[in-house]
Scaffold this active site. Structure first.
Site, mmCIF file in Angstrom:
data_model
loop_
_atom_site.group_PDB
_atom_site.id
_atom_site.type_symbol
_atom_site.label_atom_id
_atom_site.label_comp_id
_atom_site.label_asym_id
_atom_site.label_seq_id
_atom_site.Cartn_x
_atom_site.Cartn_y
_atom_site.Cartn_z
ATOM 1 N N LYS A 189 7.594 -6.742 8.747
ATOM 2 C CA LYS A 189 8.200 -6.580 7.421
ATOM 3 C C LYS A 189 7.123 -5.920 6.565
ATOM 4 O O LYS A 189 6.098 -6.500 6.281
ATOM 5 C CB LYS A 189 8.581 -7.948 6.856
ATOM 6 C CG LYS A 189 9.727 -7.938 5.863
ATOM 7 C CD LYS A 189 9.522 -7.082 4.624
ATOM 8 C CE LYS A 189 8.820 -7.836 3.531
ATOM 9 N NZ LYS A 189 8.543 -6.985 2.343
ATOM 10 N N GLU A 264 -3.860 -14.723 6.074
ATOM 11 C CA GLU A 264 -5.055 -14.255 5.377
ATOM 12 C C GLU A 264 -4.670 -14.019 3.927
ATOM 13 O O GLU A 264 -3.849 -13.165 3.620
ATOM 14 C CB GLU A 264 -5.572 -12.973 6.016
ATOM 15 C CG GLU A 264 -6.970 -12.640 5.535
ATOM 16 C CD GLU A 264 -7.164 -11.167 5.406
ATOM 17 O OE1 GLU A 264 -7.079 -10.470 6.416
ATOM 18 O OE2 GLU A 264 -7.387 -10.722 4.268
ATOM 19 N N CYS A 298 -8.725 -8.027 -0.241
ATOM 20 C CA CYS A 298 -8.757 -9.494 -0.302
ATOM 21 C C CYS A 298 -10.174 -10.027 -0.386
ATOM 22 O O CYS A 298 -10.433 -11.018 -1.053
ATOM 23 C CB CYS A 298 -8.031 -10.055 0.911
ATOM 24 S SG CYS A 298 -8.576 -9.302 2.449
ATOM 25 N N GLU A 398 -7.655 -14.435 -8.607
ATOM 26 C CA GLU A 398 -7.733 -13.123 -7.951
ATOM 27 C C GLU A 398 -7.032 -12.094 -8.838
ATOM 28 O O GLU A 398 -5.860 -12.253 -9.176
ATOM 29 C CB GLU A 398 -7.065 -13.185 -6.580
ATOM 30 C CG GLU A 398 -7.215 -11.888 -5.826
ATOM 31 C CD GLU A 398 -6.692 -11.973 -4.392
ATOM 32 O OE1 GLU A 398 -5.511 -12.303 -4.197
ATOM 33 O OE2 GLU A 398 -7.482 -11.712 -3.467
HETATM 34 P P1 NAI Z 1 2.746 -11.044 -2.008
HETATM 35 O O1 NAI Z 1 1.882 -12.004 -1.281
HETATM 36 O O2 NAI Z 1 3.937 -11.629 -2.675
HETATM 37 O O3 NAI Z 1 3.249 -9.892 -1.014
HETATM 38 C C1 NAI Z 1 2.683 -9.590 0.227
HETATM 39 C C2 NAI Z 1 3.778 -9.407 1.260
HETATM 40 O O4 NAI Z 1 4.541 -10.595 1.359
HETATM 41 C C3 NAI Z 1 4.791 -8.304 0.938
HETATM 42 O O5 NAI Z 1 5.165 -7.678 2.149
HETATM 43 C C4 NAI Z 1 5.956 -9.072 0.364
HETATM 44 O O6 NAI Z 1 7.173 -8.409 0.516
HETATM 45 C C5 NAI Z 1 5.928 -10.331 1.189
HETATM 46 N N1 NAI Z 1 6.553 -11.509 0.560
HETATM 47 C C6 NAI Z 1 6.641 -11.811 -0.765
HETATM 48 N N2 NAI Z 1 7.296 -12.977 -0.937
HETATM 49 C C7 NAI Z 1 7.638 -13.439 0.285
HETATM 50 C C8 NAI Z 1 8.323 -14.603 0.770
HETATM 51 N N3 NAI Z 1 8.787 -15.537 -0.046
HETATM 52 N N4 NAI Z 1 8.466 -14.749 2.096
HETATM 53 C C9 NAI Z 1 7.980 -13.828 2.957
HETATM 54 N N5 NAI Z 1 7.333 -12.709 2.566
HETATM 55 C C10 NAI Z 1 7.161 -12.511 1.246
HETATM 56 O O7 NAI Z 1 1.824 -10.280 -3.048
HETATM 57 P P2 NAI Z 1 2.191 -9.150 -4.142
HETATM 58 O O8 NAI Z 1 3.267 -9.626 -5.038
HETATM 59 O O9 NAI Z 1 2.377 -7.865 -3.458
HETATM 60 O O10 NAI Z 1 0.814 -9.112 -4.961
HETATM 61 C C11 NAI Z 1 0.467 -10.182 -5.837
HETATM 62 C C12 NAI Z 1 -0.979 -10.568 -5.635
HETATM 63 O O11 NAI Z 1 -1.178 -11.032 -4.315
HETATM 64 C C13 NAI Z 1 -1.987 -9.452 -5.791
HETATM 65 O O12 NAI Z 1 -2.303 -9.212 -7.130
HETATM 66 C C14 NAI Z 1 -3.150 -10.004 -5.019
HETATM 67 O O13 NAI Z 1 -3.866 -10.918 -5.825
HETATM 68 C C15 NAI Z 1 -2.504 -10.766 -3.879
HETATM 69 N N6 NAI Z 1 -2.486 -9.957 -2.638
HETATM 70 C C16 NAI Z 1 -3.452 -10.176 -1.708
HETATM 71 C C17 NAI Z 1 -3.508 -9.408 -0.557
HETATM 72 C C18 NAI Z 1 -4.573 -9.629 0.471
HETATM 73 O O14 NAI Z 1 -4.948 -8.693 1.164
HETATM 74 N N7 NAI Z 1 -5.056 -10.846 0.647
HETATM 75 C C19 NAI Z 1 -2.562 -8.320 -0.315
HETATM 76 C C20 NAI Z 1 -1.538 -8.193 -1.326
HETATM 77 C C21 NAI Z 1 -1.538 -8.995 -2.445
#
Ligand code: NAI
Ligand code: MG
Length: 495
Positions: A189, A264, A298, A398
């Site tokens: 996904k 992660e 991250c 973050e």
């Molecule tokens: P997110 O964690 O919501 O999204 C990441 C992935 O998870 C996307 O593919 C999204 O479609 C999916 N996702 C979202 N809600 C879900 C659910 N309930 N069940 C399954 N999959 C789901 O993060 P978002 O909204 O893109 O960014 C928000 C914050 O998250 C950023 O500002 C950052 O702080 C953090 N983040 C950290 C990352 C890392 O590499 N550790 C990568 C992306 C975001």
């Protein structure tokens, strides 16, 4: 004239609707719905993607299950190894296009996405080699009689992978590598903000000869397609990279069928600069440890702890370095930092810039959205706050943007106590020329990935694992491969 994002395209981008990729074919959503994805450099719609929901995920998981039980299960380790080397060749031949899609979709400079070629190919080839390189054991037992005991390693089955937008090309390989090497199959996904590289990669895998159904891609929103994948009863393992809040939802959803989980998550990693550090290296190292990928990493070293005796000099040099950074269009060769990925992410980063000042931190560089020729896109200035304290929100939460928080300290013990005073435990670094300080720091820091006199380097053979609320399960290295396998212990009566 320089190429600019609005003038760049690829045949894949302009040629067809971007549907899900299921069982080797492009498929629109069952509901017929779609979503738009944007170019962060221009704010314009880049492509229309299928809006995946549970019924699309069901189709993709069925295809992955059929491939797992069917043709893919007959590939020998050597055949998987050779196939993955072929995949690497096909990726290499098409790398410029993949880099173009990645830069258009998530905003990283094209010079940088192009330069990721070696890293991506090395990752694919590292995982290819692992196809030949895992074993069970025979174990001497003390059972009465003539028994032989041994373990077998079997592929876990269908792997769900939920990837983020901040580096989709490499992120997808961190789970697809282990999947292909061990004979598993996958449903990926993609993030709604950056799906194109993964979609094009899936098509290239078919060109290389990967059987249909081994790799499937479902696009759409996290709460719809992502949640359906995480809770699916026929997915055996789930890998997630993203926010800690969503990670918690993934772990809860995984309970449905007790699927294995690797998460992660977020970080607020400490980067500690001691007075005896070589500042020629530490200043750019620490600055880019925050700003790299416009801060959307991250393990970014966003809390910069600086020993008080050098604080003034260090901050002055970091500000000077920061002000010289060229933020601009990803397709301008001079650009070092592109936009952040989305309007939502830009607003989040700008909010934190205001929060820092409101909390009493001293803004010494940046702090604004960029205007002029960049005003249509999501461009923000690399930013330094000085005199931050570890209890401020800009030191605890973050941000995921190019925002550094400089926090002074006096002693090694104080630095380590502050560094560890966080809910996260992803990365961390120390800059010092003193061996005792270095050793005390690497033993004292509570995080899964540490660097000394450098920042941010990664290698597929070297595991990367979070601690505390940064998650669990290793990416890279031998333990990572093991996580795509389950063990059967067998007791054989020899009489
Ligand atoms: P997110 O964690 O919501 O999204 C990441 C992935 O998870 C996307 O593919 C999204 O479609 C999916 N996702 C979202 N809600 C879900 C659910 N309930 N069940 C399954 N999959 C789901 O993060 P978002 O909204 O893109 O960014 C928000 C914050 O998250 C950023 O500002 C950052 O702080 C953090 N983040 C950290 C990352 C890392 O590499 N550790 C990568 C992306 C975001
Ligand atoms: Mg996009």
């Amino acid at each position: 004239m320089e190429a600019k994002s609005s003038e760049v395209s690829t045949p894949f981008l302009s040629s067809r609707d971007k549907h899900h990729f299921i069982d080797g074919k492009w498929r629109p959503s069952v509901s017929g719905e779609s979503i738009e994805t944007f170019n962060p450099a221009t704010g314009q719609v880049l492509a229309t993607l299928a809006r995946g929901r549970k019924e699309d995920v069901d189709l993709a998981v069925s295809a992955a299950r059929r491939a797992f039980e069917g043709p893919w299960s007959r590939f020998t380790p050597h055949q998987r190894y050779m196939l993955m080397l072929k995949v690497a060749d096909v990726l290499e031949a098409n790398f410029e296009e993949l880099a173009t899609l990645e830069s258009l979709d998530m905003g990283a400079p094209f010079s940088r996405t192009k330069a990721m070629k070696n890293g991506v190919l090395q990752t694919v080839k590292y995982f290819a080699a692992q196809a030949l390189n895992y074993t069970g054991t025979t174990i001497p037992n003390s059972l009465p009689g003539n028994y032989t005991t041994l373990t077998l390693k079997a592929p876990i089955g269908v792997v769900g992978s939920i990837i983020p937008w901040n580096g989709p090309m490499i992120s997808m390989w961190w789970t697809m590598g282990g999947t292909l090497a061990t004979g598993c199959t996958t449903v990926i996904k993609t993030a709604e903000d950056a799906s194109l590289t993964a979609l094009r990669t899936a098509e290239l895998l078919m060109d290389a000869g990967v059987p249909p159904g081994v790799v499937n891609i479902v696009t759409g929103y996290g709460a719809e397609a992502g949640a359906a994948l995480a809770s699916h009863m026929d997915v055996d393992r789930i890998a997630f990279t993203g926010s800690t809040a969503t990670g918690r939802e993934i772990i809860k959803a995984s309970a449905s069928n007790m699927k294995r989980v690797q998460v992660e998550l977020g970080g607020k990693s400490p980067d500690i600069i001691f007075a005896d550090a070589d500042l020629e290296k530490a200043v750019p190292g620490a600055a880019m440890g925050v700003y790299h990928n416009t801060g959307q990493i991250c393990s970014a070293g966003t809390r910069v702890f600086v020993q008080r005796s050098i604080q003034e000099e260090f901050v002055a040099r970091m500000v000077e370095f920061t002000k010289k950074i060229k933020v601009g269009d990803p397709f301008d060769p001079a650009t070092q930092l592109g936009p952040v990925v989305s309007k939502k992410q830009m607003e989040r980063v700008l909010d934190y810039m205001t929060i820092g000042s409101d909390e009493g931190a001293r803004l010494v560089a940046g702090g604004n959205r960029l205007g002029g020729g960049l005003s249509e896109g999501y461009f923000v200035e690399p930013t330094v706050f000085n005199q931050v304290t570890n209890d401020m929100r800009i030191a605890r939460e973050e941000i995921f943007g190019p925002v550094a928080s400089v926090i002074p300290f006096d002693t090694v013990d104080e630095a380590l106590a502050l560094a560890n005073d966080t809910i996260y435990g992803l990365g961390g670094a120390v800059w010092t020329s003193n061996v005792a300080t270095m050793l005390k720091s690497i033993h004292g820091l509570k995080a899964g990935k540490l660097w000394v006199n450098c920042y941010g380097l990664a290698d597929p053979a070297v595991g990367f694992s979070g601690f505390k609320q940064s998650g669990y399960g290793v990416k890279g290295g031998r333990d990572h491969i093991e996580s795509f396998l389950y063990e059967k212990s067998v007791c054989i009566n020899g009489d």
